[in-house]
Design a protein around this motif. Sequence first.
Motif, short mmCIF file in Angstrom:
data_model
loop_
_atom_site.label_atom_id
_atom_site.label_comp_id
_atom_site.label_asym_id
_atom_site.label_seq_id
_atom_site.Cartn_x
_atom_site.Cartn_y
_atom_site.Cartn_z
N TRP A 79 -0.47 8.90 12.34
CA TRP A 79 -0.61 7.44 11.76
C TRP A 79 0.18 6.38 12.36
O TRP A 79 -0.05 5.37 11.94
N GLN A 80 1.22 6.87 13.42
CA GLN A 80 2.08 5.67 14.09
C GLN A 80 1.18 5.44 15.24
O GLN A 80 1.89 4.47 15.85
N LEU A 81 0.01 5.98 15.68
CA LEU A 81 -0.66 5.41 16.84
C LEU A 81 -1.20 4.24 16.76
O LEU A 81 -1.64 3.86 15.71
N PRO A 82 -1.09 3.44 17.99
CA PRO A 82 -1.82 2.30 18.05
C PRO A 82 -3.29 2.06 17.57
O PRO A 82 -3.94 3.10 18.09
N GLY A 83 -3.67 1.27 16.82
CA GLY A 83 -4.99 1.56 16.25
C GLY A 83 -5.21 1.94 14.83
O GLY A 83 -6.35 1.89 14.20
N VAL A 84 -4.26 2.71 14.38
CA VAL A 84 -4.23 3.06 12.95
C VAL A 84 -3.63 1.88 11.98
O VAL A 84 -2.25 1.66 12.37
N MET A 85 -4.15 1.52 11.28
CA MET A 85 -3.71 0.51 10.17
C MET A 85 -3.97 0.73 8.83
O MET A 85 -4.85 1.64 8.42
N THR A 86 -3.36 -0.11 7.83
CA THR A 86 -3.85 -0.12 6.58
C THR A 86 -5.01 -0.90 6.37
O THR A 86 -5.30 -1.67 7.13
N ALA A 87 -5.76 -0.24 5.16
CA ALA A 87 -6.88 -0.99 4.85
C ALA A 87 -6.61 -2.57 4.39
O ALA A 87 -7.53 -3.39 4.80
N GLY A 88 -5.42 -2.57 4.00
CA GLY A 88 -4.87 -4.03 3.54
C GLY A 88 -4.68 -4.98 4.71
O GLY A 88 -4.97 -6.14 4.65
N LEU A 119 -12.79 4.46 8.16
CA LEU A 119 -12.04 4.24 6.74
C LEU A 119 -11.68 5.27 6.27
O LEU A 119 -12.31 6.32 5.93
N ALA A 120 -10.45 5.61 5.81
CA ALA A 120 -10.03 7.18 5.12
C ALA A 120 -9.13 6.68 4.24
O ALA A 120 -8.37 5.88 4.18
N GLY A 121 -9.12 7.51 3.14
CA GLY A 121 -8.25 7.58 1.89
C GLY A 121 -8.93 7.53 0.69
O GLY A 121 -9.98 8.29 0.55
N GLU A 171 0.81 -1.20 -0.08
CA GLU A 171 0.20 -0.05 0.05
C GLU A 171 0.93 1.26 -0.05
O GLU A 171 1.97 1.53 0.74
N ARG A 172 0.39 2.29 -0.66
CA ARG A 172 1.19 3.58 -0.65
C ARG A 172 1.01 4.07 0.79
O ARG A 172 0.05 4.27 1.20
N PRO A 173 2.30 4.30 1.32
CA PRO A 173 2.22 4.95 2.56
C PRO A 173 1.53 6.24 2.65
O PRO A 173 1.32 6.72 1.63
N MET A 174 0.74 6.51 3.83
CA MET A 174 -0.32 7.64 3.94
C MET A 174 0.19 8.23 5.10
O MET A 174 -0.48 8.32 6.04
N PRO A 175 1.22 9.09 4.90
CA PRO A 175 1.55 9.73 6.46
C PRO A 175 0.80 10.84 6.73
O PRO A 175 0.67 11.99 5.85
N LEU A 176 0.11 10.63 7.61
CA LEU A 176 -0.56 11.86 8.38
C LEU A 176 -0.35 12.13 9.89
O LEU A 176 -0.06 11.10 10.53
N PRO A 177 -0.65 13.15 10.60
CA PRO A 177 -0.35 13.29 11.97
C PRO A 177 -1.13 12.24 12.80
O PRO A 177 -2.23 11.94 12.34
N LEU A 201 -8.72 2.97 12.92
CA LEU A 201 -8.64 3.73 11.56
C LEU A 201 -7.84 2.97 10.67
O LEU A 201 -6.59 2.73 10.79
N LEU A 202 -8.57 2.53 9.49
CA LEU A 202 -7.73 1.99 8.52
C LEU A 202 -7.67 3.18 7.27
O LEU A 202 -8.60 3.55 6.85
N LEU A 203 -6.42 3.19 6.74
CA LEU A 203 -5.93 4.01 6.05
C LEU A 203 -5.33 3.31 4.46
O LEU A 203 -4.88 2.32 4.42
N HIS A 204 -5.79 3.92 3.36
CA HIS A 204 -5.40 3.55 2.06
C HIS A 204 -5.42 4.71 1.15
O HIS A 204 -6.38 5.37 0.95
N GLN A 205 -4.36 4.75 0.24
CA GLN A 205 -4.44 5.45 -0.64
C GLN A 205 -3.89 4.68 -1.96
O GLN A 205 -2.82 5.25 -2.51
N GLY A 206 -4.21 3.82 -2.25
CA GLY A 206 -3.76 2.75 -3.57
C GLY A 206 -2.59 2.22 -3.23
O GLY A 206 -2.14 2.08 -1.97
#
Lengths: 368, 100, 463
Positions: free
Chosen positions: C126-135, C154-156, C118-124, C261-266
């Motif tokens: 994003w390293q917190l426990p509980g934030v993961m990738t959608a993948g 879900l965000a992204g 997954e394309r990294p999605m750095p945002l303030p 929070l699941l992050l994804h941007q391609g």
Amino acid sequence: MEYDFIVAGGGLVGSSIAYGLARQKYKVAVLDGGDRSFRASRGNFGLVWVQGKGWDYAPYAQWTGQAADLWPQFVAELVNETGVEIDYQRSGGMHFCLNEAEWREREREMEMVRQHTGGAFEYEMLDHDRLQQQIPQVSNTVLGASYSPQDGHVNPLYLLQALQQGMDAHQVHYYPNQSIDRIEAKQGGFYTHSTEGTLSAEKVVLCAGLDNRRLGEMLGMDIPVVVDRGQIMITERLQPFLNLPTLHVRQTAEGTVQIGYSHEDVGLDDGTSPSVLKKIARRAVLMFPFLARVQLVRAWGALRIMTPDHNPIYQQSTDCPGAFTVTCHSGVTLAAMHSGPVAEWIGGSSRPDLINQFSTDRFNVSPG
Amino acid sequence: MFRLVDETSVDTLKLSIEGREYDVPVGISVAAAVLLCGITRLRNTPVSGSPRLPYCMMGICFDCLMTIDGFPNQQACQLEVRENMTIEIQQGAAELLQQR
Amino acid sequence: MKDHYQLLVIGAGPAGLAAAAEAARLGLDVALVDEQKAPGGQIYRNVGSIQEPVSTYLGKDYLRGKPLVEEFLQSGATYINSASVWYLDERLETGLLIDGASHFITAERLILATGAQERPMPLPGWQLPGVMTAGAGQILLKSAAMIPSRRVVLAGSGPLLLLIAWQYLQVGVKIGAIIDTTPGSGFSKLLPYLPRALPAFDYLLKGLSFILAIKKAGIPVYKAVADLRAEGHESLESVSFTTGLGDGNKRTEIDMEAETLLLHQGVIPNLRLPLAAGCELEWDALQQSWKIVKDIWGQSSVDQVLVAGDCAGIVGARAGELQGRLCALQAAHQLKKIDLQPRDRAATRIKRSLQRHLSIRPFLDTLYPPAKAYQLPDDETLVCRCEEVNAGQIREAARMGCVGPNQVKAFTRCGMGPCQGCLCGSTVSALIADETGASMEQVGYFRVRPPFKPITLGELANT
């Protein structure tokens, strides 16, 4: 002329020289390579090393000792000017001997360095028990070690960064991404033709490592450069266990362990090879058995800039006075010397006693 | 934090996380087990000590490093759970293990 | 396992499975190496042993992996599973780590099919426990039948985000919101790609059906999002952002509680092994990612290396499978197992089908471009999660004269940690390019070095 000096090369050697010249108030430009250039400065081990150096060439033993003695003052000034912490420690250093033959050879070399320096170089040969008192993790297969309190280590990458900040603080013009096509000596000065275009200066200093041979030819200097690949590995961060560097294993301030070293003649190939990595790993595990369970993070190859006798070259061109070269592999240890006495010699304000011993004349002596 | 889609009819095994015993499904990764058991951090980073949990689950981010059966910095998402596995939070840099 | 094969395929996703199966059918002595226990890669992960009801929730596209896995397992290709490739260099020496023992394998041809990340999605935050990738959410569903137990956000941007939302809806997961960070691309930018995309109309319909399902479920979808932050002390507590249509319109600030929070941007190619083999790289401006230079057969710039599937440039699972087959045909031809004409005959249908599956890409890439804000994050946002280096430090190094990621790394430690730049590489190059005004190609990418998977010094010493 736009500049007093153009320094070709922005690695540890070029940056030290440029920083030293700029501190003498000269107007300096540095032409540096790109992100993927062969950079010994980004691949080295970070030792500020005295022991054993110059056992077969007295001037180098003396030169290295002087450089190491200049380091504490050099670091103090550099950190003061730039605010960049470079993790320097004059902790002493060790070279492990695994068997009798290594031990005897080592002892002989250490003694020769002591004699060459009139006793200024201090060392001790530690037997296994004394070694283990100092470093409990060392394995029983290590016979002993040579120890010198004059050795130390530093983060070589932060050193380079500090030197570049220092250059910036003294208004050095830094041109990255340059490839130099030509250097001309004319009209009492020098013209460099590079990616940036043409720059001119009263004097020029070649600190371009492996490229010095090519550039030297343009200025009437025969600079014999030999490529020597070393491979290095770095591990995951560990709790502190090694408070001084050894020639093969060094724990960094971050806790990672750097493991070297090797010598190979493979031309301009800065890759790695499994057989050499395996050998390096074996020796490290032999010395520190617990390392067997430690994970590797990265391995790399880097090209040392060697001269035929492994000693530095400091030379002013006789054909083109005003053109200098500094060609050597110990850019870390000699950084204090280069930014100080050598930069002053190039700047014209003084002349170190030993400098003549490092001219290229020594390669041209016809066999008697 | 995470639960099973179907909590019935799952074969389980016993393992310990930070000294406490848990029953977890056979065949899942250690990182999945950690999330299933509601653990709120699996390591503290060696740089700042900040807490982390799994991020990518596919072996590339190295954020799920734990001490597993005494071995530090193991990728929890790449290891399958085993009966009686001992799993501990990775506290900063790795401890030195004596080779036997 | 032997120490030499005619053909070595790395990666057991769709491209690698198809390549190995096809090559075995063509009579090549082929081995496929993969780090997972079972074939399928990430997209068809665990497809061979997936159970009801999860298999139904995952959908038809996922189950398409089943016959492919079957085809591979029956092809006669040697399958080396649970094996990580820790070493590869330009001499193509391939080091495998299996059960704590390192082995070296050589081959006359190498097909790299190492897939995507997954394309990294750095945002303030994003390293917190509980934030993961959608993948990561999907892997938990596929390989552990696990779903978020409480409110997930879900965000992204991108098709995978819609897919996991749809899958979660099937299972009954409570989705708090979908935060759509897709920059308003405008229909006009899409139009030129639409005719080309029509042959792959099924892709469009599928996307539409996901969108409708999400709408029908009444999940709040926020668009025109900015200032996305993950917030919390020891772990994720809430997600905040602003939403609104810009152009002077008033933006609404939103702060919602979330436990996951699941992050994804391609997705972007997993480049490490192709780069280690010395394959040339190029920048794809439309996909906003690096890809490997190759021809239609998957031939890279290195004679003995072919590349297939997402690792060489994002194409998706179906196209990846077809590329794998073309690679196998070409490798078989190069190794004199098949003549030119039968190769071309066999390739005709594959190429036609490949064209159809590739036709949707420019449309999708234009529809879901990654947002600038997460390629060029704010100064205080962490870029390197391992060494905890933020975007401000990288910009400062670039201002100091660092012209590429390798020099930035030397000065900041960015990319020096255990992940070796996998999670920061794309961001670092983008930040340098933005700061210095150079092109991505001028800036370049991290130099990759072994080991590519963790190995201990003891394992290396006993190689």
